[in-house]
Write a protein that holds these residues in place. Structure first.
Motif, mmCIF file in Angstrom:
data_model
loop_
_atom_site.group_PDB
_atom_site.id
_atom_site.type_symbol
_atom_site.label_atom_id
_atom_site.label_comp_id
_atom_site.label_asym_id
_atom_site.label_seq_id
_atom_site.Cartn_x
_atom_site.Cartn_y
_atom_site.Cartn_z
ATOM 1 N N GLY A 159 0.784 -1.226 0.000
ATOM 2 C CA GLY A 159 0.000 0.000 0.000
ATOM 3 C C GLY A 159 0.815 1.274 0.000
ATOM 4 O O GLY A 159 0.286 2.366 0.274
ATOM 5 N N CYS A 160 2.100 1.178 -0.315
ATOM 6 C CA CYS A 160 2.968 2.357 -0.314
ATOM 7 C C CYS A 160 2.652 3.283 -1.482
ATOM 8 O O CYS A 160 2.349 2.830 -2.588
ATOM 9 C CB CYS A 160 4.431 1.934 -0.398
ATOM 10 S SG CYS A 160 5.051 1.102 1.068
ATOM 11 N N SER A 161 2.755 4.576 -1.233
ATOM 12 C CA SER A 161 2.616 5.575 -2.293
ATOM 13 C C SER A 161 3.937 5.692 -3.045
ATOM 14 O O SER A 161 4.958 5.147 -2.616
ATOM 15 C CB SER A 161 2.264 6.934 -1.686
ATOM 16 O OG SER A 161 3.358 7.409 -0.899
ATOM 17 N N ASN A 162 3.915 6.403 -4.171
ATOM 18 C CA ASN A 162 5.161 6.612 -4.919
ATOM 19 C C ASN A 162 6.217 7.277 -4.046
ATOM 20 O O ASN A 162 7.404 6.909 -4.082
ATOM 21 C CB ASN A 162 4.896 7.482 -6.153
ATOM 22 C CG ASN A 162 4.168 6.717 -7.243
ATOM 23 O OD1 ASN A 162 3.811 5.554 -7.066
ATOM 24 N ND2 ASN A 162 3.935 7.367 -8.364
ATOM 25 N N LYS A 163 5.806 8.267 -3.261
ATOM 26 C CA LYS A 163 6.743 8.981 -2.388
ATOM 27 C C LYS A 163 7.343 8.035 -1.344
ATOM 28 O O LYS A 163 8.557 8.097 -1.050
ATOM 29 C CB LYS A 163 6.019 10.134 -1.685
ATOM 30 C CG LYS A 163 6.897 10.924 -0.709
ATOM 31 C CD LYS A 163 8.067 11.597 -1.406
ATOM 32 C CE LYS A 163 8.778 12.608 -0.512
ATOM 33 N NZ LYS A 163 9.288 12.011 0.750
ATOM 34 N N GLN A 164 6.530 7.167 -0.800
ATOM 35 C CA GLN A 164 7.038 6.208 0.188
ATOM 36 C C GLN A 164 8.027 5.226 -0.445
ATOM 37 O O GLN A 164 9.017 4.844 0.173
ATOM 38 C CB GLN A 164 5.870 5.452 0.830
ATOM 39 C CG GLN A 164 5.033 6.309 1.764
ATOM 40 C CD GLN A 164 3.780 5.594 2.232
ATOM 41 O OE1 GLN A 164 3.086 4.944 1.456
ATOM 42 N NE2 GLN A 164 3.474 5.735 3.521
ATOM 43 N N ILE A 165 7.765 4.838 -1.688
ATOM 44 C CA ILE A 165 8.689 3.943 -2.396
ATOM 45 C C ILE A 165 10.014 4.647 -2.650
ATOM 46 O O ILE A 165 11.086 4.056 -2.516
ATOM 47 C CB ILE A 165 8.071 3.459 -3.720
ATOM 48 C CG1 ILE A 165 6.822 2.615 -3.431
ATOM 49 C CG2 ILE A 165 9.077 2.629 -4.524
ATOM 50 C CD1 ILE A 165 6.067 2.194 -4.673
ATOM 51 N N VAL A 166 9.936 5.925 -3.007
ATOM 52 C CA VAL A 166 11.150 6.734 -3.192
ATOM 53 C C VAL A 166 11.982 6.711 -1.915
ATOM 54 O O VAL A 166 13.198 6.479 -1.942
ATOM 55 C CB VAL A 166 10.779 8.187 -3.562
ATOM 56 C CG1 VAL A 166 12.001 9.105 -3.424
ATOM 57 C CG2 VAL A 166 10.243 8.253 -4.985
ATOM 58 N N ASP A 167 11.332 6.944 -0.775
ATOM 59 C CA ASP A 167 12.034 6.991 0.506
ATOM 60 C C ASP A 167 12.590 5.628 0.901
ATOM 61 O O ASP A 167 13.711 5.523 1.418
ATOM 62 C CB ASP A 167 11.086 7.494 1.603
ATOM 63 C CG ASP A 167 10.672 8.943 1.389
ATOM 64 O OD1 ASP A 167 11.406 9.657 0.681
ATOM 65 O OD2 ASP A 167 9.614 9.342 1.920
ATOM 66 N N ARG A 168 11.813 4.574 0.640
ATOM 67 C CA ARG A 168 12.229 3.228 1.052
ATOM 68 C C ARG A 168 13.391 2.705 0.205
ATOM 69 O O ARG A 168 14.301 2.049 0.719
ATOM 70 C CB ARG A 168 11.045 2.256 0.939
ATOM 71 C CG ARG A 168 9.911 2.519 1.921
ATOM 72 C CD ARG A 168 10.160 1.901 3.274
ATOM 73 N NE ARG A 168 10.072 0.446 3.237
ATOM 74 C CZ ARG A 168 8.933 -0.235 3.392
ATOM 75 N NH1 ARG A 168 7.780 0.418 3.578
ATOM 76 N NH2 ARG A 168 8.948 -1.553 3.383
ATOM 77 N N LEU A 169 13.360 2.976 -1.081
ATOM 78 C CA LEU A 169 14.361 2.409 -1.984
ATOM 79 C C LEU A 169 15.490 3.381 -2.335
ATOM 80 O O LEU A 169 16.503 2.971 -2.910
ATOM 81 C CB LEU A 169 13.688 1.924 -3.269
ATOM 82 C CG LEU A 169 12.644 0.815 -3.101
ATOM 83 C CD1 LEU A 169 12.101 0.391 -4.469
ATOM 84 C CD2 LEU A 169 13.228 -0.386 -2.362
ATOM 85 N N GLY A 170 15.296 4.651 -2.020
ATOM 86 C CA GLY A 170 16.340 5.627 -2.303
ATOM 87 C C GLY A 170 16.540 5.880 -3.788
ATOM 88 O O GLY A 170 17.674 6.082 -4.253
ATOM 89 N N ILE A 171 15.449 5.859 -4.548
ATOM 90 C CA ILE A 171 15.512 6.129 -5.986
ATOM 91 C C ILE A 171 14.618 7.325 -6.300
ATOM 92 O O ILE A 171 13.836 7.758 -5.455
ATOM 93 C CB ILE A 171 15.066 4.895 -6.814
ATOM 94 C CG1 ILE A 171 13.663 4.458 -6.394
ATOM 95 C CG2 ILE A 171 16.056 3.760 -6.615
ATOM 96 C CD1 ILE A 171 13.148 3.242 -7.166
#
Length: 209
Positions: A159-171
């Motif tokens: 359920g992660c948002s795009n912004k959360q994925i950015v933060d989690r993966l560092g991309i």
């Protein structure tokens, strides 16, 4: 002729005992040990050097597929038949990619089938029942997901948002959007939600993780 030495791996004690006892009375087979998880299995393979391993797919910690991959890296001559409650194209494909020589579903596979599979793969063959073989053939013609796409897909499923994925993966955000676009194309999905639904249906990801 030497007996086929078999290691039984299953986290269910009753299933482990039942299969071990069945192997004991089967002509030409010898149970040499039993393991309840991947760590025990790898240790016993190193110690006992079995000819065949009957491997449970779903266990606490590492899965049977992950364990098979490690066994193949150290002991490529060991034969593994995987027993699973999962029978999706992706599950079967990942198991074969890891190195299994046989695949049976627990809900359909009888003990006799397991014994037949052990004999068959020990003799140098493979054991994939018709339904399993058909799914494997269909999956072989599809594009595989990259490790990064799998990471993005898993986070989408959480359920992660795009912004959360950015933060989690560092991309970057652009990279996340590109991965999602690629996922939609590979999974034949109209949007990110459908991509996750298709991934569950194909067995790429599971509700239990």
């Amino acid at each position: 002729m030497a007996e086929i030495r078999v290691l039984v791996v299953d986290d269910n004690a009753l299933l482990r005992l039942g299969l071990t006892e069945t192997i004991t009375i089967e002509p030409g087979l010898e149970p040499v040990g039993a393991a309840a998880n991947a760590t025990e299995a790898l240790e016993l393979v190193r110690e006992l050097r079995p000819d065949v391993v009957t491997m449970d797919y779903q266990m606490p910690g590492e899965s049977g597929v992950e364990c098979t991959r490690k066994i193949m890296e150290e002991f490529p001559d060991t034969k593994v038949v995987l027993l699973s409650v999962f029978d999706s194209e992706e599950d079967i494909w990942q198991a074969v990619q890891a190195g299994v020589k046989g695949y049976l579903t627990k809900k359909a596979g009888e003990v006799e089938d397991v014994l037949e599979a052990i004999h068959e793969i020990a003799a140098g063959g493979t054991y994939f029942p018709a339904g399993i073989a058909q799914k494997l053939e269909r999956r072989s013609g599809q594009d595989s997901l990259t490790p990064r796409e799998m990471e993005v897909l898993t986070l989408l499923a959480e359920g992660c948002s795009n912004k959360q994925i950015v933060d989690r993966l560092g991309i970057s955000l652009a990279t996340v959007k590109l991965h999602i676009l690629n996922l939609r194309e590979k999974l034949d999905a109209a949007d990110r939600t459908q991509a996750v639904v298709h991934a569950f249906k194909r067995g790429i990801i599971h509700l239990d993780g």
